[in-house]
Design a protein around this motif. Structure first.
Motif, PDB file in Angstrom:
ATOM      1  N   ARG A 162      -7.711  -0.640  -4.464  1.00 48.09           N
ATOM      2  CA  ARG A 162      -7.645   0.052  -5.437  1.00 48.09           C
ATOM      3  C   ARG A 162      -8.482   1.311  -5.115  1.00 48.09           C
ATOM      4  NH1 ARG A 162      -9.790  -3.297 -10.538  1.00 48.09           N
ATOM      5  NH2 ARG A 162      -9.670  -1.170 -11.517  1.00 48.09           N
ATOM      6  N   ASP A 163      -8.580   2.284  -5.843  1.00 50.90           N
ATOM      7  CA  ASP A 163      -9.249   3.547  -5.756  1.00 50.90           C
ATOM      8  C   ASP A 163      -9.685   3.942  -7.252  1.00 50.90           C
ATOM      9  OD1 ASP A 163     -10.348   6.143  -5.382  1.00 50.90           O
ATOM     10  OD2 ASP A 163      -9.158   6.655  -3.570  1.00 50.90           O
ATOM     11  N   ASN A 164     -10.735   3.603  -7.525  1.00 53.90           N
ATOM     12  CA  ASN A 164     -11.149   3.781  -9.148  1.00 53.90           C
ATOM     13  C   ASN A 164     -11.315   5.369  -9.255  1.00 53.90           C
ATOM     14  OD1 ASN A 164     -11.113   1.366  -9.556  1.00 53.90           O
ATOM     15  ND2 ASN A 164     -13.422   0.901  -9.488  1.00 53.90           N
ATOM     16  N   ALA A 165     -11.597   5.987  -8.095  1.00 62.43           N
ATOM     17  CA  ALA A 165     -11.878   7.453  -8.564  1.00 62.43           C
ATOM     18  C   ALA A 165     -10.334   8.183  -8.616  1.00 62.43           C
ATOM     19  CB  ALA A 165     -12.307   8.371  -7.182  1.00 62.43           C
ATOM     20  N   LYS A 166      -9.296   7.648  -8.120  1.00 66.74           N
ATOM     21  CA  LYS A 166      -7.859   7.895  -8.420  1.00 66.74           C
ATOM     22  C   LYS A 166      -6.995   7.386  -9.578  1.00 66.74           C
ATOM     23  CE  LYS A 166      -7.261   9.715  -3.772  1.00 66.74           C
ATOM     24  NZ  LYS A 166      -6.455   9.908  -2.479  1.00 66.74           N
ATOM     25  N   ASN A 167      -7.974   6.178 -10.267  1.00 68.11           N
ATOM     26  CA  ASN A 167      -7.267   5.386 -11.003  1.00 68.11           C
ATOM     27  C   ASN A 167      -5.773   4.797 -10.569  1.00 68.11           C
ATOM     28  OD1 ASN A 167      -9.221   6.259 -12.771  1.00 68.11           O
ATOM     29  ND2 ASN A 167      -8.074   7.545 -14.202  1.00 68.11           N
ATOM     30  N   THR A 168      -5.989   4.281  -9.599  1.00 72.64           N
ATOM     31  CA  THR A 168      -4.788   3.798  -8.827  1.00 72.64           C
ATOM     32  C   THR A 168      -4.916   2.591  -8.198  1.00 72.64           C
ATOM     33  OG1 THR A 168      -3.990   6.071  -8.484  1.00 72.64           O
ATOM     34  CG2 THR A 168      -2.806   4.340  -7.037  1.00 72.64           C
ATOM     35  N   ALA A 169      -4.109   1.603  -8.320  1.00 72.90           N
ATOM     36  CA  ALA A 169      -4.352   0.351  -7.379  1.00 72.90           C
ATOM     37  C   ALA A 169      -2.941   0.260  -6.492  1.00 72.90           C
ATOM     38  CB  ALA A 169      -3.908  -0.968  -8.298  1.00 72.90           C
ATOM     39  N   TYR A 170      -3.077  -0.417  -5.495  1.00 72.20           N
ATOM     40  CA  TYR A 170      -2.000  -0.487  -4.346  1.00 72.20           C
ATOM     41  C   TYR A 170      -1.692  -1.818  -3.964  1.00 72.20           C
ATOM     42  CZ  TYR A 170      -3.977   4.326  -3.613  1.00 72.20           C
ATOM     43  OH  TYR A 170      -4.317   5.797  -4.220  1.00 72.20           O
ATOM     44  N   LEU A 171      -0.387  -1.975  -3.653  1.00 68.69           N
ATOM     45  CA  LEU A 171      -0.334  -3.108  -3.014  1.00 68.69           C
ATOM     46  C   LEU A 171       0.595  -2.749  -1.508  1.00 68.69           C
ATOM     47  CD1 LEU A 171      -0.224  -6.289  -3.202  1.00 68.69           C
ATOM     48  CD2 LEU A 171       2.098  -6.055  -3.928  1.00 68.69           C
ATOM     49  N   GLN A 172      -0.226  -3.042  -0.546  1.00 74.02           N
ATOM     50  CA  GLN A 172       0.403  -2.826   0.928  1.00 74.02           C
ATOM     51  C   GLN A 172       1.035  -4.190   1.283  1.00 74.02           C
ATOM     52  OE1 GLN A 172       0.578  -0.104   3.090  1.00 74.02           O
ATOM     53  NE2 GLN A 172       1.926  -1.251   4.412  1.00 74.02           N
ATOM     54  N   MET A 173       2.608  -4.037   1.718  1.00 76.14           N
ATOM     55  CA  MET A 173       3.125  -5.202   2.041  1.00 76.14           C
ATOM     56  C   MET A 173       3.841  -5.011   3.341  1.00 76.14           C
ATOM     57  SD  MET A 173       5.365  -5.546  -1.603  1.00 76.14           S
ATOM     58  CE  MET A 173       6.329  -3.936  -1.469  1.00 76.14           C
ATOM     59  N   ASN A 174       3.404  -5.961   4.281  1.00 82.46           N
ATOM     60  CA  ASN A 174       3.923  -5.827   5.696  1.00 82.46           C
ATOM     61  C   ASN A 174       4.810  -7.297   5.819  1.00 82.46           C
ATOM     62  OD1 ASN A 174       2.252  -3.504   6.070  1.00 82.46           O
ATOM     63  ND2 ASN A 174       0.493  -4.788   6.630  1.00 82.46           N
ATOM     64  N   SER A 175       5.354  -6.901   6.966  1.00 80.66           N
ATOM     65  CA  SER A 175       6.204  -8.308   7.455  1.00 80.66           C
ATOM     66  C   SER A 175       6.848  -8.768   6.251  1.00 80.66           C
ATOM     67  CB  SER A 175       5.379  -9.398   7.996  1.00 80.66           C
ATOM     68  OG  SER A 175       4.469  -9.215   9.198  1.00 80.66           O
ATOM     69  N   LEU A 176       7.711  -7.776   5.601  1.00 77.55           N
ATOM     70  CA  LEU A 176       8.505  -8.401   4.509  1.00 77.55           C
ATOM     71  C   LEU A 176       9.798  -9.159   4.772  1.00 77.55           C
ATOM     72  CD1 LEU A 176       8.109  -4.949   2.820  1.00 77.55           C
ATOM     73  CD2 LEU A 176       7.736  -7.062   1.523  1.00 77.55           C
ATOM     74  N   LYS A 177       9.762  -9.988   3.767  1.00 77.56           N
ATOM     75  CA  LYS A 177      11.123 -10.883   4.007  1.00 77.56           C
ATOM     76  C   LYS A 177      12.026 -11.096   2.969  1.00 77.56           C
ATOM     77  CE  LYS A 177       7.741 -14.299   5.571  1.00 77.56           C
ATOM     78  NZ  LYS A 177       6.923 -15.776   5.439  1.00 77.56           N
ATOM     79  N   PRO A 178      13.074 -11.129   3.199  1.00 76.31           N
ATOM     80  CA  PRO A 178      14.224 -11.288   2.104  1.00 76.31           C
ATOM     81  C   PRO A 178      13.918 -11.952   0.845  1.00 76.31           C
ATOM     82  CG  PRO A 178      15.255 -11.654   4.266  1.00 76.31           C
ATOM     83  CD  PRO A 178      13.875 -11.923   4.419  1.00 76.31           C
ATOM     84  N   GLU A 179      12.983 -12.996   0.831  1.00 70.36           N
ATOM     85  CA  GLU A 179      12.503 -13.694  -0.235  1.00 70.36           C
ATOM     86  C   GLU A 179      11.501 -12.760  -1.066  1.00 70.36           C
ATOM     87  OE1 GLU A 179      12.681 -14.941   2.981  1.00 70.36           O
ATOM     88  OE2 GLU A 179      11.068 -16.318   3.175  1.00 70.36           O
ATOM     89  N   ASP A 180      10.968 -11.813  -0.538  1.00 70.94           N
ATOM     90  CA  ASP A 180      10.032 -10.819  -1.232  1.00 70.94           C
ATOM     91  C   ASP A 180      10.904  -9.930  -2.118  1.00 70.94           C
ATOM     92  OD1 ASP A 180       8.377 -10.781   1.795  1.00 70.94           O
ATOM     93  OD2 ASP A 180       7.565 -11.880  -0.063  1.00 70.94           O
TER      94      ASP A 180
END
Length: 124
Positions: free
Chosen positions: A72-90
């Motif tokens: 998260r970046d509280n200064a930007k009021n933003t949360a993130y989800l970095q998703m790597n090695s994605l699978k079909p079940e994601d």
């Protein structure tokens, strides 16, 4: 009026990466724990990850641990989800959530506000 707006979803091949963003407005973002959940048609909503209001502590579902990173970046009021090695079940609709009581919970019922969701599709 509180709004959580997710972005960054899309179609990606297995093994690829995506970064989801969640822009928040109408609330004191830095006072809220944030979470990500996902859901596919016919299945129950599934906890993915959460992060403390300060950003100092995170927790992940076993299914994504080591592949996904919440931040998260509280200064930007933003949360993130970095998703790597994605699978079909994601493949799912991913939802951003906010909890003003700071319960740091894996339960969806603990969260006060939800975004509209962003679709992530992982092809094999």
């Amino acid at each position: 009026q509180v709004q959580l707006v997710e972005s960054g979803g899309g179609l990606v091949q297995a093994g690829g990466s995506l970064r989801l963003s969640c822009g928040a407005s109408g609330l004191t973002f830095s006072s809220y724990d944030m979470g990500w959940f996902r859901q596919t048609p016919g299945k129950e909503r599934e906890f993915v990850a959460c992060i403390r209001w300060s950003g100092g502590t995170t927790y992940y579902a076993d299914s994504v641990k080591g592949r996904f990173t919440i931040s998260r970046d509280n200064a930007k009021n933003t949360a993130y989800l970095q998703m790597n090695s994605l699978k079909p079940e994601d493949t799912a609709t991913y939802y951003c959530t906010a909890d003003g009581s700071r319960r740091f919970s894996i339960r969806g019922s603990s969260y006060d506000y939800w975004g509209q969701g962003t679709q992530v599709t992982v092809s094999s």
